[in-house]
Design a protein around this motif. Structure first.
Motif: not given
Length: 373
Positions: A290-311
């Protein structure tokens, strides 16, 4: 050889921004062995049927459905297309267009239907160096080798590539002591080496242009340092294979390059983890969806790692970034982590698709923020 056409990060951003009444995302494992592609085509057909079933169940317009079906079926019947494959295939289709990407990394079978494409499986393909180029460079020879994850390396025939340093300078040898103005002896040899390297760089530039594939140089000094000072290719690796490649086979060069690529990837993940730990104390790092979604929406994410195997299925509000979770993916939902990654990329964030073990905290993602949200 592998037939690979991985999207660039610019293409990825364009795909991420695309919206349609139906976006079908199909991923399946494939084989570069032509004799074995029949099973891949059968699996593709099954995934197409599943995508069409989802659209039908959601009452999708029959005329638009027919357009999707026809383009997907035409691809399935293209014998020449299926003859030339890599390790995975991505098929991204709307009623109006279809795009395919042959990938070097191995992906599982996935089908997603939504109003946007499911792109997270592509992240690993565009951020992890599964393949590479090795430039084997010496005074007496130069070769450009393409290295793959699971297939033998191959030498690329490069038009205009010099045969050796002497012929690049129009001479029979660089070891003479004759004077030609100010160019002579060891000083002259250095000048001739620079000419040689510039010709090499010009010849391989069309092959490297527009690709994110790493380049590893195999050369003894001073050629290794000289090439690094002249080449402007952004994916040139800082570490080189520090020996003359004259007696090294393509397989030996590939084996020597792999630790360099692995080490570069490990350093990048290590730097992320160190910064993540540092920023956590300032509320500028999070592993919460939830925090990451808000941050991404407002352009606050500088770097991000995501798990490619899970949806994780759901919807992210376009304006607020608030998540509404869903029990499963369907035509009315999509992958939340996929959406977060896309929004982060759109604001200039560095995004890496990794395995869960590489993510701090072992969650679905880890984000480093530009500012607290």
């Amino acid at each position: 050889m592998l037939f690979v056409d991985t999207p660039s990060q610019q293409e990825f951003r364009a795909l991420n921004a695309e919206r349609a009444d139906a976006c079908v995302s199909i991923y399946l494992p494939t084989t570069p062995l032509t004799a074995d592609v029949g099973a891949n085509r059968i699996e593709y057909g099954n995934l197409v049927k599943e995508a069409l079933r989802q659209l039908q169940e959601n009452g999708f317009d029959k005329r638009r459905l027919a357009l999707v079906r026809d383009s997907l079926d035409e691809l399935g019947e293209d014998d020449e297309f299926w003859r030339l494959q890599a390790h995975s295939l991505a098929v991204l289709a709307t009623p109006d267009a279809i795009r395919t990407y042959r990938l070097a990394n191995r992906l599982g079978a996935i089908v997603e239907v939504s109003d946007r494409f499911h792109l997270k499986p592509l992240l690993r393909a565009i951020t992890f160096p599964h393949d590479a180029f090795v430039l084997a460079l010496s005074e007496n020879d130069v070769r450009l080798i393409e290295v793959f994850a699971d297939l033998p390396p191959v030498e690329i025939k490069v038009p205009g590539l010099p045969k050796d340093a002497a012929s690049a300078a129009g001479k029979s040898t660089l070891n003479d002591r004759t004077y030609q103005g100010r160019v002579h002896a060891s000083e002259g040899q250095k000048v001739r080496f620079a000419q040689y390297i510039r010709k090499i760089d010009a010849a391989i530039r069309p092959i490297l242009a527009g690709t994110d594939t790493p380049l590893v140089v195999a050369a003894a000094e001073p050629l290794a340092s000289m090439y690094r000072s002249i080449s402007a290719f952004p994916q040139l690796q800082a570490e080189a294979i520090k020996q003359s490649p004259d007696r090294m086979s393509e397989a030996e060069l590939a084996a020597a390059a792999r630790p360099i690529l692995d080490a570069a990837y490990a350093r990048e993940i290590g730097k992320f983890k160190s910064l993540y730990e540092k920023r956590s104390g300032d509320r500028r790092a999070t592993g919460d969806l939830s925090d990451a979604a808000r941050a991404a929406t407002f352009g606050a994410v500088e770097a991000l790692l995501v798990d490619i195997d899970n949806t994780v299925a759901g919807v992210v509000d376009e304006q607020t970034g608030v998540i509404t979770f869903a029990k499963e993916s369907g035509a009315r939902s999509y992958g939340i982590v996929d959406e977060i990654a896309g929004r982060a990329l759109a604001s200039g964030a560095r995004v890496l698709g990794v395995r869960r073990a590489d993510i701090p905290g072992g969650g679905d993602l880890a984000a480093i923020l530009r500012f607290p949200v």
